[in-house]
Design an enzyme around this catalytic site. Structure first.
Site, short mmCIF file in Angstrom:
data_model
loop_
_atom_site.label_atom_id
_atom_site.label_comp_id
_atom_site.label_asym_id
_atom_site.label_seq_id
_atom_site.Cartn_x
_atom_site.Cartn_y
_atom_site.Cartn_z
N LYS A 111 88.16 11.70 -31.94
CA LYS A 111 86.76 11.31 -31.90
C LYS A 111 86.56 10.12 -30.96
O LYS A 111 87.45 9.28 -30.86
CB LYS A 111 86.27 10.94 -33.30
CG LYS A 111 86.22 12.07 -34.29
CD LYS A 111 85.93 11.59 -35.70
CE LYS A 111 84.56 10.98 -35.86
NZ LYS A 111 84.22 10.74 -37.27
N SER A 186 80.13 12.92 -38.78
CA SER A 186 80.23 12.43 -37.42
C SER A 186 81.36 13.07 -36.62
O SER A 186 81.49 12.83 -35.41
CB SER A 186 80.43 10.91 -37.43
OG SER A 186 81.64 10.56 -38.07
N SER A 210 81.93 12.72 -43.20
CA SER A 210 82.01 13.02 -41.77
C SER A 210 83.11 13.97 -41.36
O SER A 210 83.16 14.41 -40.22
CB SER A 210 82.15 11.71 -40.97
OG SER A 210 80.96 10.97 -41.05
#
Length: 505
Positions: A111, A186, A210
């Protein structure tokens, strides 16, 4: 409704096809074995991932690709493997490498919240300057040492704060099951990449859902470990320590393989084996045993009540209810004992009162110390500005009251289990919305709608418990629906085994 092409049917020789650009053709552990057996090179796998990422750029899964770094590292690993085979022989080298480098040759991406040496770090925001870290974050270093090859960085929401991966610096992460919809957040870019077959699996992080939210949106297994379970996570036991790292994968066994590495587990060959078979970690072995031998019956409590109720009206889509029914049915068929929580607690409410208000205070309080200059604040997205304003407006006494209430709740986390080993809940209340749907609301309403969309995930972070998102139902539109299994401290391996049993059907 636009979809990505279906995955190619797995075949014995597909993994040696140099034109292959879809990792859904086999499991991650099979790609790993193909590298160990010399059936495919690390360069071929890295090239396949880079090709897939480039040709599917419209998916919005990546914000940065680094072909030079990935191919250079892949070539280095191929040379090392070849040298070991010359010295030790193919079989012995494969056995040793499987234990010392359990992710050998597998393409990976982190990420864009995780520092990776030499790769841009934007944190999903245009308000802060782009950084180029000199060293890997501890988790990235661990996975690289295990043999993974990073190809780039995946899309995230601004500062990782939202449950949808859209920001002002790159294209939104789209759902491979329906490209008009969000991949969640996320870890949305990572989930999109795995679901589309660009990567075999990926690490994510989970501060309020997330990992589990994008896993559910994209039809993957997503494990949120318990607070402090992974050595590279923040070990603070306090309730404000919400985020943990966890794997996203197409199957429970692949999630277990990545979790074993993330957890720092020792890999070893099967006990009593007369051959030099591939080394496995304890979570992977637990899943394999569950698939071959079954599991001892566990007691599963089921609740449909959201901790956000009654402060928020939570309405479950029909398919969310169907998913719960399907999850219950599969667990019962496997011999596990199911009981609704309302039959055991004798209470009007399963979750503590005022959870929504207290969680909002906790969520925004984590930003209270962020002192952005005026010019930086102005560049932040409206929702991020709203969080900062809410944090600044709350008195220290009110914040402390909420933190104390949730801290007491967290301290007695396992009290909620009563007679059960595991608790099953829905995960997403509705189908993933279309790109731009959340941001069309005012910031205040945007936050509320995110909570309504994900009404069962944040409470697990507050409690510091492990949980796994398990896909169990596909609706008439081809969208995936999942259930959430929550476990007690240290039950990550059990949750992955249960996920494997549920998905076997």
């Amino acid at each position: 409704m636009e979809h990505l092409p279906a995955a190619p049917a797995p075949s014995a020789d597909h993994i040696t096809d140099r034109s292959m650009t879809d990792f859904r053709a086999a499991a991650a552990w099979q790609w790993r074995q193909a590298v160990l057996d010399g059936e495919v090179s690390v360069v071929e796998l890295a090239s396949a991932a880079l090709t897939a990422a480039a040709t599917r750029s419209g998916l919005g899964a990546f914000v940065h690709l680094d072909p030079d770094y990935a191919l250079s590292r892949a070539e280095q690993l191929d040379r090392t493997i070849a040298q070991l085979r010359r010295i030790q022989g193919t079989t012995t080298a494969a056995a040793e490498l499987s234990a010392r480098a359990p992710l050998l040759g597998l393409p990976m991406a982190f990420k864009d919240l995780v520092p990776v040496a030499g790769m841009p770090l934007t944190l999903g925001t245009r308000a802060l300057p782009v950084q180029i870290p000199a060293v890997d974050a501890p988790l990235a270093r661990r996975l690289h040492r295990a043999g993974a090859v990073s190809i780039g960085k995946t899309q995230v929401p601004e500062l990782g704060l939202h449950c949808y991966s859209e920001n002002q610096i790159a294209a939104a992460a789209r759902n491979p099951l329906d490209l008009s919809r969000t991949a969640g957040g996320s870890s949305g870019g990572s989930a999109a990449a795995v679901s589309a077959g660009i990567l075999p699996f990926a690490p994510g992080s989970d501060g309020g859902g997330s990992v589990r939210i994008p896993a559910a949106a994209c039809g993957l297994v997503g494990l949120k470990p318990g607070r402090g379970r992974l050595p590279d996570d923040d070990q603070d036991p306090g309730v404000q320590n919400l985020p943990v790292s966890g794997p996203l994968a197409s199957s429970a066994e692949d999630a277990a393989l990545l979790f074993d590495v993330m957890a720092g587990h020792r890999f070893a060959s099967p006990t009593g084996s007369r051959t030099l078979g591939p080394a496995t970690g304890p979570a992977q072995r637990r899943v394999q045993h569950a698939l071959s031998q079954g599991l001892e019956p566990v007691r599963v409590g089921v609740t449909m009540e959201s901790p956000f109720s009654p402060e928020l009206e939570i309405v479950l889509a029909d398919d969310a209810v169907v998913a719960v029914q399907e999850g219950i049915s599969r667990l019962q068929d496997a011999g596990h004992m199911i009981q609704g929580t309302d039959r055991c607690t004798g209470a009007d409410r399963f979750w503590p009162a005022d959870y929504f208000e207290n969680f909002t205070s906790l969520w925004t309080s984590r930003l209270a110390g962020a002192d952005f200059p005026t010019e930086v604040f102005a560049e932040l997205e409206p929702l991020t500005q709203h969080y900062l304003e809410v944090a600044a407006s709350r008195s220290a006494a009110d914040v402390q009251k909420s933190l104390t209430a949730l801290g007491d709740f967290s301290a007695g986390a396992e009290d909620i289990f009563g007679p059960w080993d595991v608790i099953l809940t829905p995960l997403l209340a509705s189908a993933p919305p279309e790109i731009g749907w959340f941001s069309a609301f005012s910031p205040e309403q945007n936050y509320v709608e995110q909570c309504r969309f994900t009404p069962y995930s944040s409470v697990v972070n507050v409690l510091g418990l492990p949980a796994v998102s398990v896909p169990v139902h596909t609706d008439s539109r081809g969208l995936s629906w999942s259930v959430q299994l929550m476990g007690k401290h240290g039950s990550e391996e059990l949750l992955l085994a249960l996920a494997a049993v549920i998905m076997r059907r």
